[in-house]
Design a protein around this motif. Structure first.
Motif, mmCIF file in Angstrom:
data_model
loop_
_atom_site.group_PDB
_atom_site.id
_atom_site.type_symbol
_atom_site.label_atom_id
_atom_site.label_comp_id
_atom_site.label_asym_id
_atom_site.label_seq_id
_atom_site.Cartn_x
_atom_site.Cartn_y
_atom_site.Cartn_z
ATOM 1 N N ASP A 1 40.970 48.968 44.925
ATOM 2 C CA ASP A 1 41.458 49.016 46.098
ATOM 3 C C ASP A 1 40.605 49.046 47.485
ATOM 4 N N ALA A 2 39.390 49.758 47.037
ATOM 5 C CA ALA A 2 38.430 49.665 48.191
ATOM 6 C C ALA A 2 37.091 49.022 47.658
ATOM 7 N N TRP A 3 37.341 47.712 47.314
ATOM 8 C CA TRP A 3 36.291 46.924 46.686
ATOM 9 C C TRP A 3 35.030 46.546 47.926
ATOM 10 N N GLU A 4 35.386 46.528 49.122
ATOM 11 C CA GLU A 4 34.468 46.387 50.331
ATOM 12 C C GLU A 4 33.697 47.450 50.514
ATOM 13 N N GLU A 5 34.066 48.729 50.038
ATOM 14 C CA GLU A 5 33.341 49.860 50.485
ATOM 15 C C GLU A 5 32.509 50.489 49.258
ATOM 16 N N THR A 6 32.432 49.712 48.330
ATOM 17 C CA THR A 6 31.748 50.201 46.954
ATOM 18 C C THR A 6 30.581 48.993 46.567
ATOM 19 N N ASP A 7 29.515 49.461 46.023
ATOM 20 C CA ASP A 7 28.522 48.535 45.379
ATOM 21 C C ASP A 7 28.768 48.234 43.755
ATOM 22 N N LEU A 8 29.977 48.619 43.301
ATOM 23 C CA LEU A 8 30.437 48.347 42.207
ATOM 24 C C LEU A 8 30.612 46.969 41.580
ATOM 25 N N PHE A 9 30.932 46.119 42.603
ATOM 26 C CA PHE A 9 31.348 44.921 42.308
ATOM 27 C C PHE A 9 29.911 43.859 42.829
ATOM 28 N N ASP A 10 29.751 42.889 42.004
ATOM 29 C CA ASP A 10 28.724 42.054 42.221
ATOM 30 C C ASP A 10 29.300 40.985 43.538
ATOM 31 N N GLU A 11 28.235 40.184 43.859
ATOM 32 C CA GLU A 11 28.562 39.255 44.931
ATOM 33 C C GLU A 11 29.515 38.161 44.550
ATOM 34 N N LYS A 12 29.455 37.923 43.126
ATOM 35 C CA LYS A 12 30.590 36.939 42.822
ATOM 36 C C LYS A 12 32.000 37.516 42.882
ATOM 37 N N GLU A 13 31.949 38.643 42.119
ATOM 38 C CA GLU A 13 33.214 39.561 42.171
ATOM 39 C C GLU A 13 33.887 39.727 43.660
ATOM 40 N N LYS A 14 32.750 40.126 44.646
ATOM 41 C CA LYS A 14 33.156 40.244 45.854
ATOM 42 C C LYS A 14 33.919 39.009 46.476
#
Length: 150
Positions: free
Chosen positions: A73-86
């Motif tokens: 729910d806070a994907w934009e605020e974390t580095d847990l997702f790579d650029e493709k996932e973002k």
């Protein structure tokens, strides 16, 4: 008076058509994790508890971590997702909250990582889960999640 419409019972042909679309998405080139991230994120935005429950469970079966699910729910605020996932999550947010055009920069950014086929599959995945969310909410499935007691 019942406040929900049981579409699967009343219009089984329509429900079967949706299952056909779901079959397409499941068998497209989308990875299991990409597909479930799309489903969870759109379901969060739409408030479909039934789908959030189902797809977080499915995502963990495919190897997704609870931490990433908790922070989706806070994907934009974390580095847990790579650029493709973002890129996928940005498109999911935009298509789910669609209001006019999708910002061109989201498509341009996604094309850095995905060819037109995969990008089209992402969009169809987003559209499909949004339709399922709406069916779940209108039919009352979203309110039928029961708490698990320890």
């Amino acid at each position: 008076m019942e406040a929900h419409v049981k579409i699967a019972e009343v219009q089984p042909e329509a429900y079967q058509a949706m299952l056909g679309l779901e079959h397409y998405v499941k068998n497209s080139g989308l990875t299991d994790i990409h597909r479930e991230l799309i489903k969870i994120r759109a379901s969060q935005i739409n408030g479909c508890a039934f789908c959030i429950d189902m797809h977080t469970t499915d995502a963990m079966k495919y190897g997704e971590t609870p931490q990433r699910i908790f922070l989706l729910d806070a994907w934009e605020e974390t580095d847990l997702f790579d650029e493709k996932e973002k890129a996928i999550l940005a498109l999911t947010d935009a298509v789910t909250r669609i209001h006019g055009d999708i910002p061109a920069e989201l498509i341009v950014n996604a094309r850095k990582y995905f060819d037109e086929t995969y990008l089209s599959q992402i969009i169809m995945g987003i559209i499909t889960i949004n339709a399922w969310n709406r069916i779940g909410i209108v039919s009352g499935a979203a309110s039928r999640i029961e708490a698990v007691q320890p």
